[in-house]
Design a protein around this motif. Structure first.
Motif, PDB file in Angstrom:
ATOM      1  N   HIS A 113       0.808  -1.214   0.000  1.00 45.31           N
ATOM      2  CA  HIS A 113       0.000   0.000   0.000  1.00 45.31           C
ATOM      3  C   HIS A 113       0.848   1.275   0.000  1.00 45.31           C
ATOM      4  O   HIS A 113       1.550   1.537  -0.986  1.00 45.31           O
ATOM      5  N   GLN A 167     -13.160   5.414   0.004  1.00 48.58           N
ATOM      6  CA  GLN A 167     -12.980   3.982   0.185  1.00 48.58           C
ATOM      7  C   GLN A 167     -14.279   3.237  -0.142  1.00 48.58           C
ATOM      8  O   GLN A 167     -15.375   3.692   0.183  1.00 48.58           O
ATOM      9  N   GLU A 169     -15.778  -1.062  -1.492  1.00 46.79           N
ATOM     10  CA  GLU A 169     -15.500  -2.389  -2.001  1.00 46.79           C
ATOM     11  C   GLU A 169     -15.377  -2.312  -3.524  1.00 46.79           C
ATOM     12  O   GLU A 169     -16.054  -1.510  -4.162  1.00 46.79           O
ATOM     13  N   HIS A 191     -13.233  -7.316  -3.306  1.00 44.89           N
ATOM     14  CA  HIS A 191     -12.291  -6.964  -2.242  1.00 44.89           C
ATOM     15  C   HIS A 191     -12.974  -6.072  -1.213  1.00 44.89           C
ATOM     16  O   HIS A 191     -13.819  -5.238  -1.538  1.00 44.89           O
ATOM     17  N   LYS A 193     -13.558  -3.135   1.736  1.00 40.84           N
ATOM     18  CA  LYS A 193     -13.444  -1.679   1.617  1.00 40.84           C
ATOM     19  C   LYS A 193     -11.990  -1.243   1.721  1.00 40.84           C
ATOM     20  O   LYS A 193     -11.266  -1.621   2.634  1.00 40.84           O
ATOM     21  N   ASP A 194     -11.562  -0.424   0.765  1.00 42.96           N
ATOM     22  CA  ASP A 194     -10.149  -0.073   0.648  1.00 42.96           C
ATOM     23  C   ASP A 194     -10.033   1.193  -0.190  1.00 42.96           C
ATOM     24  O   ASP A 194     -11.011   1.656  -0.790  1.00 42.96           O
ATOM     25  N   LEU A 240      -3.070  -2.668  -2.357  1.00 45.18           N
ATOM     26  CA  LEU A 240      -4.169  -2.933  -1.427  1.00 45.18           C
ATOM     27  C   LEU A 240      -3.681  -2.822   0.017  1.00 45.18           C
ATOM     28  O   LEU A 240      -2.487  -2.914   0.289  1.00 45.18           O
ATOM     29  N   HIS A 242      -5.191  -0.485   2.874  1.00 48.36           N
ATOM     30  CA  HIS A 242      -5.195   0.830   3.531  1.00 48.36           C
ATOM     31  C   HIS A 242      -5.292   0.723   5.051  1.00 48.36           C
ATOM     32  O   HIS A 242      -4.622   1.457   5.788  1.00 48.36           O
ATOM     33  N   SER A 246      -9.167  -3.584   5.599  1.00 43.17           N
ATOM     34  CA  SER A 246      -8.830  -3.877   4.200  1.00 43.17           C
ATOM     35  C   SER A 246      -7.925  -5.103   4.117  1.00 43.17           C
ATOM     36  O   SER A 246      -8.109  -5.979   3.262  1.00 43.17           O
ATOM     37  N   ASP A 249      -9.180  -8.912   4.473  1.00 41.92           N
ATOM     38  CA  ASP A 249      -9.789  -9.571   3.320  1.00 41.92           C
ATOM     39  C   ASP A 249      -9.010 -10.854   3.010  1.00 41.92           C
ATOM     40  O   ASP A 249      -7.779 -10.843   2.932  1.00 41.92           O
ATOM     41  N   ALA A 297     -14.343   1.180   9.495  1.00 45.16           N
ATOM     42  CA  ALA A 297     -14.430   1.562   8.090  1.00 45.16           C
ATOM     43  C   ALA A 297     -15.404   2.723   7.918  1.00 45.16           C
ATOM     44  O   ALA A 297     -16.447   2.763   8.568  1.00 45.16           O
TER      45      ALA A 297
END
Length: 303
Positions: A113, A167, A169, A191, A193-194, A240, A242, A246, A249, A297
């Protein structure tokens, strides 16, 4: 006597099993993200595969005196791979030289990231990660790398490097299904939430894009997992991760495990099995880790 012999055999077997694992170093200590929360998730992601033993080297904090930096001297050559969860002040020149030599001589490197935001003026580092964001990066840093209509583009037009929207998905789409890191994974998966990084710029040489996601800002497929060659070394670069929610996942866990094994050995054997709970195109899969996520999140803004 038998009990002593049995104990020795058990001790020896345990020692051999530990020795067989790949030794990994995570570097953290500064970041515009909560590294103190995310490093334990990275450590768990690797160790839970039973393929790695993990140590952490934490740099001095921002603004630390020169003496503190002089005392920070990680011995990279002791590890099969180095994972960076770092984005902050420049490392001392001696440490940069040691790290450059480590990767050039065949060491494995994983950039996670915001590690790709780091060191905009360190040429060798930017060659390793291929593309990065922010830190004053622009067209002078190199082209903007993206995928459109199944083709890889290196856009040399003017513009700043690094951007992301709110942010959310998003669908990760595999672009290189035959690479050991992505082999056997679903073509498309949802994926957690990021931040979806876009408009990353850099030398963009010796890079293979493993997966992408369509950016809400650019409407093109932005790379989110890449592999690169740096002299004799191998690099796995993921945008990926954050926050802890995240990284939890299952897709991130799997790619981090496989990517770290690949940079260390050139193969993916110990982490090759596709988890039964791998996310689908419509369902996010979250790893259960006690006490996590610690971060909350962000909720979607009302329209």
């Amino acid at each position: 006597m038998r009990s002593i012999l049995f104990s020795l055999l058990v001790f020896t077997a345990a020692g051999l099993q530990a020795a067989d694992k790949l030794k990994v170093l995570i570097v953290d200590g500064q970041n515009n993200h909560k590294w103190d929360i995310t490093t334990p998730v990275l450590k768990h992601a690797l160790e839970s595969s039973d393929a790695f033993t993990v140590e952490v080297s934490t740099t001095p904090p921002k603004g630390a005196p020169k003496e503190a930096w002089q005392a920070w001297k990680p011995v990279f050559s002791e590890y099969a791979a180095v994972v960076s969860n770092y984005n902050g002040e420049p490392w001392p020149q001696a440490v940069r030289d040691a790290f450059t030599k480590y990767v050039a001589d065949g060491g494995g490197f994983v950039s996670v990231h915001a590690a790709n935001n780091s060191f905009p003026d360190w040429k060798e580092y930017n060659d390793m990660i291929g593309v990065g964001g922010w830190g004053g990066r622009n067209e002078k840093s190199g082209p903007w790398l993206y995928v459109k209509d199944g083709k890889l583009f290196r856009d040399t037009s003017a513009g700043n490097g690094g951007a992301h929207g709110p942010q959310h998905e998003f669908i990760v789409e595999i672009q290189s299904p035959d690479h050991p890191i992505t082999r056997g994974l679903p073509k498309r998966w949802l994926h957690a939430k990021d931040e979806l990084y876009s408009k990353l710029r850099g030398p963009a040489e010796n890079v293979e894009v493993l997966s992408t996601a369509v950016s809400d800002l650019t409407a093109v497929n932005e790379p989110n997992n890449m592999v690169l060659a740096y002299h004799k070394g191998r690099v796995f670069h993921t945008t990926l991760g954050h926050a802890d929610y995240s990284m939890l996942d299952r897709g991130f866990y799997t790619l981090l495990q496989r990517g770290t094994e690949w940079v260390a050995t050139g193969n993916v054997e110990r982490t090759a099995a596709v988890p039964a709970d791998f996310p689908t195109e419509t369902t996010v899969s979250v790893v259960k880790l006690e006490g996590y996520p610690k971060q909350e999140a962000p909720k979607p803004k009302k329209k």
